[in-house]
Scaffold this active site. Sequence first.
Site, PDB file in Angstrom:
ATOM      1  N   ARG A   1      35.869  39.511  34.081  1.00  0.00           N
ATOM      2  CA  ARG A   1      36.708  38.398  34.533  1.00  0.00           C
ATOM      3  C   ARG A   1      38.133  38.527  34.003  1.00  0.00           C
ATOM      4  O   ARG A   1      39.097  38.150  34.680  1.00  0.00           O
ATOM      5  CB  ARG A   1      36.078  37.074  34.109  1.00  0.00           C
ATOM      6  CG  ARG A   1      34.887  36.704  34.949  1.00  0.00           C
ATOM      7  CD  ARG A   1      34.044  35.600  34.372  1.00  0.00           C
ATOM      8  NE  ARG A   1      32.919  35.321  35.258  1.00  0.00           N
ATOM      9  CZ  ARG A   1      31.826  34.654  34.918  1.00  0.00           C
ATOM     10  NH1 ARG A   1      31.709  34.170  33.673  1.00  0.00           N
ATOM     11  NH2 ARG A   1      30.854  34.455  35.792  1.00  0.00           N
TER      12      ARG A   1
ATOM     13  N   THR B   1      32.940  32.821  41.427  1.00  0.00           N
ATOM     14  CA  THR B   1      33.958  32.018  42.106  1.00  0.00           C
ATOM     15  C   THR B   1      34.644  31.090  41.101  1.00  0.00           C
ATOM     16  O   THR B   1      34.125  30.818  40.016  1.00  0.00           O
ATOM     17  CB  THR B   1      33.332  31.159  43.211  1.00  0.00           C
ATOM     18  OG1 THR B   1      32.473  30.181  42.610  1.00  0.00           O
ATOM     19  CG2 THR B   1      32.536  32.009  44.195  1.00  0.00           C
TER      20      THR B   1
ATOM     21  N   ARG C   1      69.217  38.028  51.328  1.00  0.00           N
ATOM     22  CA  ARG C   1      69.314  37.183  52.525  1.00  0.00           C
ATOM     23  C   ARG C   1      70.321  36.051  52.299  1.00  0.00           C
ATOM     24  O   ARG C   1      70.339  35.432  51.235  1.00  0.00           O
ATOM     25  CB  ARG C   1      67.932  36.597  52.822  1.00  0.00           C
ATOM     26  CG  ARG C   1      67.871  35.681  54.017  1.00  0.00           C
ATOM     27  CD  ARG C   1      67.722  36.447  55.297  1.00  0.00           C
ATOM     28  NE  ARG C   1      67.444  35.547  56.419  1.00  0.00           N
ATOM     29  CZ  ARG C   1      67.332  35.944  57.663  1.00  0.00           C
ATOM     30  NH1 ARG C   1      67.469  37.229  57.947  1.00  0.00           N
ATOM     31  NH2 ARG C   1      67.088  35.093  58.635  1.00  0.00           N
TER      32      ARG C   1
ATOM     33  N   GLU D   1      33.480  38.195  40.875  1.00  0.00           N
ATOM     34  CA  GLU D   1      33.229  38.059  39.426  1.00  0.00           C
ATOM     35  C   GLU D   1      33.020  36.592  39.052  1.00  0.00           C
ATOM     36  O   GLU D   1      33.411  36.155  37.953  1.00  0.00           O
ATOM     37  CB  GLU D   1      34.386  38.665  38.608  1.00  0.00           C
ATOM     38  CG  GLU D   1      34.701  40.086  39.018  1.00  0.00           C
ATOM     39  CD  GLU D   1      34.254  41.127  38.025  1.00  0.00           C
ATOM     40  OE1 GLU D   1      33.726  40.777  36.970  1.00  0.00           O
ATOM     41  OE2 GLU D   1      34.422  42.314  38.339  1.00  0.00           O
TER      42      GLU D   1
END
Length: 379
Positions: A243, A365, A268, A363
């Site tokens: 994890r 939820t 931008r 691994e």
Amino acid sequence: MTVDRLLPSDEARELIGLTRDIAGRVLDPIVDEHERQEKYPDGVFATLGEAGLLSLPYPEEWGGGGQPYEVYLQVLEELAISWAAVAVATSVHGLASFPLSVYGTEEQKQRWLSEMLSGRTIGAYSLSEAQAGSDAAALACKATARGDDYVINGAKAWITHGGVADFYNLFARTGEGSKGVTCFLVAKDTPGLSFGKPEEKLGLHAIPTTAAFYDNATVEGSRRIGEEGQGLPIAFSALDSGRLGIAAIAVGIAQAALDDAVDYAQERSAFGRKIIDHQGLGFLLADMAAAVDSARATYLDAARRRDAGLPYSRNASVAKLVATDAAMKVTTDAVQVFGGYGYTRDYRVERYMRDAKITQIFEGTNQIQRLVISRSLAR
């Protein structure tokens, strides 16, 4: 943007430098093509193995790197900044090496561990089943003792590197209930073992995920890891470390998305100035940066507890929960920064968002992480 890392040693700094070099030379030039074409990156894991990056947290006596977990996780994060699918497969290989390294006998380690840690063989982890994902105690794949060996029947699901990996940590039922699961180290060429077609996934396209099918597959008794019935404790102790790997990878995905969003916002212009100078967008980027930095601090705290020999199971769940939720939010916001362009494949941010989603699922939820955390608090 290069992450300015606080590292515990000169060796760790060299490892991060090596990882960035490999990512720049080997991963970045091919990642877009391989992900779009769902093409396996042949040779990449051999390169990582030769560089020692597949075995960093394991003992040097068996060919590992002997590095603290906090260093290993930052290497994973660096890989994920360039290519999440490769980082996930690297983490899974580390996860698959854990049972043998920690629970194997000296004879078993002599036989297989050095090959694993060198990267000459690549591993996969097969715990989940189609009807037993988060509920590992509901496994149905069965191992029946026959003399000194075991005959395996059943199916496993959601195997990262399925059909490609050389060995598989198989968790199969040898008895009843949560104490009736046993761990086995299964070779890819075991007669009776076959693999389904790769799943058609939202993200992580370059690394296959498949089911595995066992049809009277005979596995030698010498390939049992630990005792009969010890499988779930082995699986869960491995997942605590795994994890943290997913947390680090999630942070790497989020960092990549943040970097691209900042670069785009600098280039931008709108209404006569760079869009990063508009407060609405500048504050969005600031929140993204805060989420990335906070998630990184959370996984590093858990890793340092692990390195110090302190309990860290709850901290690993917290890190996985925080980092993966942050990755989903940051990558979604990165698409927003790019506007309509972010929704096209002309830029990588749409891939980051797709890749981030699975980190909230595998691994364990994030709902399972909340369950682990709440039960820890109740105790």
